[in-house]
Each structure stands twice: as structure tokens, then as C-alpha cells.
Design an enzyme around this catalytic site. Sequence first.
Site, PDB file in Angstrom:
ATOM      1  N   ASP A  76      -8.253   4.288  40.389  1.00 47.04           N
ATOM      2  CA  ASP A  76      -8.124   2.879  40.773  1.00 47.04           C
ATOM      3  C   ASP A  76      -9.054   2.507  41.922  1.00 47.04           C
ATOM      4  O   ASP A  76      -9.682   3.366  42.533  1.00 47.04           O
ATOM      5  CB  ASP A  76      -6.659   2.540  41.121  1.00 47.04           C
ATOM      6  CG  ASP A  76      -6.003   3.607  42.002  1.00 47.04           C
ATOM      7  OD1 ASP A  76      -6.726   4.431  42.597  1.00 47.04           O
ATOM      8  OD2 ASP A  76      -4.764   3.611  42.088  1.00 47.04           O
ATOM      9  N   ASN A 145       7.587   3.574  45.417  1.00 50.85           N
ATOM     10  CA  ASN A 145       8.288   2.734  44.434  1.00 50.85           C
ATOM     11  C   ASN A 145       8.126   3.277  43.006  1.00 50.85           C
ATOM     12  O   ASN A 145       8.477   2.603  42.043  1.00 50.85           O
ATOM     13  CB  ASN A 145       7.783   1.284  44.501  1.00 50.85           C
ATOM     14  CG  ASN A 145       6.316   1.146  44.134  1.00 50.85           C
ATOM     15  OD1 ASN A 145       5.639   2.137  43.851  1.00 50.85           O
ATOM     16  ND2 ASN A 145       5.819  -0.079  44.133  1.00 50.85           N
ATOM     17  N   HIS A 147       5.242   4.070  41.518  1.00 50.30           N
ATOM     18  CA  HIS A 147       3.995   3.766  40.804  1.00 50.30           C
ATOM     19  C   HIS A 147       3.139   5.023  40.624  1.00 50.30           C
ATOM     20  O   HIS A 147       3.225   5.975  41.397  1.00 50.30           O
ATOM     21  CB  HIS A 147       3.204   2.631  41.484  1.00 50.30           C
ATOM     22  CG  HIS A 147       2.519   2.954  42.773  1.00 50.30           C
ATOM     23  ND1 HIS A 147       2.187   1.991  43.700  1.00 50.30           N
ATOM     24  CD2 HIS A 147       2.078   4.113  43.306  1.00 50.30           C
ATOM     25  CE1 HIS A 147       1.574   2.557  44.727  1.00 50.30           C
ATOM     26  NE2 HIS A 147       1.505   3.841  44.514  1.00 50.30           N
ATOM     27  N   GLU A 152       2.400  -0.606  38.998  1.00 52.94           N
ATOM     28  CA  GLU A 152       3.611  -0.885  39.761  1.00 52.94           C
ATOM     29  C   GLU A 152       4.805  -0.993  38.807  1.00 52.94           C
ATOM     30  O   GLU A 152       4.625  -1.117  37.589  1.00 52.94           O
ATOM     31  CB  GLU A 152       3.420  -2.216  40.517  1.00 52.94           C
ATOM     32  CG  GLU A 152       2.245  -2.235  41.492  1.00 52.94           C
ATOM     33  CD  GLU A 152       2.535  -1.516  42.818  1.00 52.94           C
ATOM     34  OE1 GLU A 152       3.269  -0.504  42.825  1.00 52.94           O
ATOM     35  OE2 GLU A 152       2.003  -1.964  43.853  1.00 52.94           O
TER      36      GLU A 152
HETATM   37  P1  PGA Z   1       0.090   8.586  49.215  1.00 48.73           P
HETATM   38  O1  PGA Z   1       0.018   7.567  48.012  1.00 48.73           O
HETATM   39  O2  PGA Z   1      -0.501   9.870  48.730  1.00 48.73           O
HETATM   40  O3  PGA Z   1      -0.758   7.970  50.301  1.00 48.73           O
HETATM   41  O4  PGA Z   1       1.525   8.740  49.585  1.00 48.73           O
HETATM   42  C1  PGA Z   1       0.450   7.966  46.764  1.00 48.73           C
HETATM   43  C2  PGA Z   1       0.397   6.798  45.809  1.00 48.73           C
HETATM   44  O5  PGA Z   1       0.604   5.641  46.230  1.00 48.73           O
HETATM   45  O6  PGA Z   1       0.150   7.037  44.614  1.00 48.73           O
END
Ligand code: PGA
Length: 250
Positions: A76, A145, A147, A152
Site C-alpha cells: 500500500d 482494528n 485491517h 479496513e
Molecule cells: P504496525 O502496523 O506494524 O505499525 O503496528 C501494522 C498495520 O497497520 O498493518
Amino acid sequence: MVKLKKIGNIKIIICQDKQEVAQEGAKIFAEDTKENPSIVLGLATGETPVGMYQELIRMHKEEGLDFSRVTSFNLDEYVGLSGDHSQSYRYFMDDNLFNHINIDKAKTHVPSGIAEDVSVSCQKYEGDIKAQRGIDLQLLGIGSNGHIAFNEPGSPSESRTREVGLTEKTIKDNARFFENESEVPRKAVTMGIATILEAKKIVLLATGSNKAEVVARAIKSPATTDIPASFLQNHPDCVFVIDQEVANGL
Ligand code: PGA
């Protein structure tokens, strides 16, 4: 010493701490790359994979792990940030991995956050993945959350690379990388859930107590759009590499 577990289709490697998660994750990526030097990797950004990337850099420098024939596709990118913006995911990948190994940058792909026609650019990204006969090994993190990439909650299982809006939760979670919350882009381009599930093998890393509940739900609740990571239960070769704090929630 790691502990191994399996719940449904999902294999779980339980590590003591995040250092061991980084090492175990790197081991899988290194072994698969040695076995298939022309491997197509799917790569992720965020805080979680940084230790694994450091371990891969060490393996490259000290053990000669070769990335010269590797192709990569990132999950992404923020909409509106060009690759030279310090919070863009292209910049993150160059800074945390690509600049320190012998990968050919021309073979590294990150979705464009500044395409004039986003839908054409997203279709091209899908086409570029297909032209490589798909992703062999996909790395994932998981949002608090649920995702995966920027898919999302509510993202359909058949979704493909597209522009999406970020939830308030994700904007808050990611504000720590920006000067303040108002600077976090509100939109992103992300591979879809169907794009991710087409990878031949998937490795998800998760560390820290704040991920314990969502990882347990992703593995144990019925697959649901409320928790996009739960769709990984349908994948035939998916492994979660987690630390003890995450494992305590299982
Ligand atoms: P993080 O993000 O490794 O910074 O916790 C993970 C994500 O949002 O997929």
C-alpha cells in the site's frame, strides 16, 4: 525456543519476544529466497516488520543472502505522498530495506500515491503482479482494528487494488509517524483482500499486547468483513509469527 500451534488452517509460531519474531520471520524469507532466487515477495510497512528487515540486511551483509533476482510488490501507499516524502511507504522501503541490500530497485514496486488516474494505476498494479505469475511469499502486519494492508473493516473479500479511505482508528494509530494527526493522509491505495489471498504463502507478524485481542479474533472468530485479517483463515498456507504477549490472548 519457539512453540508451534495450529488453529484451523493457520499455523502459529509463538516466539518469546519481538526480537525472536524478527528472526523467525527473516528465517522464512531467507530460506524461501535461497530456494527460489527469483522469488516474488509481497512486502509490508509499519513498525512491526522493521526488525525483520534489519535481520535480512544482516543476513545479506554477513551471510551473502542474495536479492539480485528478487521482485517485490508492496501492499500500500498513502494517497498524496510522492516517493520522496519521508512518510511515504516508498521512502520507508528504501530506507529500511532496499538501500541496504542488493535488490534491483527497478524490480521493486510500491503503489503510486500520486497517480493522475488512480483506477488505471491500480489496474496496472494488479497486471504487474499477474505478469510475474503472482506473489510467492507475502508479508503482513495487522492493524489494531484487524485491517490487513489498508483493507479496513468492511472491506469485501473479493476486493482488489484500489483507493480507500482510512478509518479514524488507523489515522490515530499512524499519527505517531507524523508531526501531528492532521498530517496523516485520509486516503490510501491498497492491494485488496483477494489480491493478498492469491499469494502462494502468507506470513503475518504481530507483536505487543495491543495486538493480542485482534489476533485472537482474526484466528478464532468466523471469517468476517468486520475483521479483514480473519479472511486469512481461508488461505491454505498462512503462518502467524507472534510474540508471547500476543499469544496470551489465544
Ligand atoms: P504496525 O502496523 O506494524 O505499525 O503496528 C501494522 C498495520 O497497520 O498493518
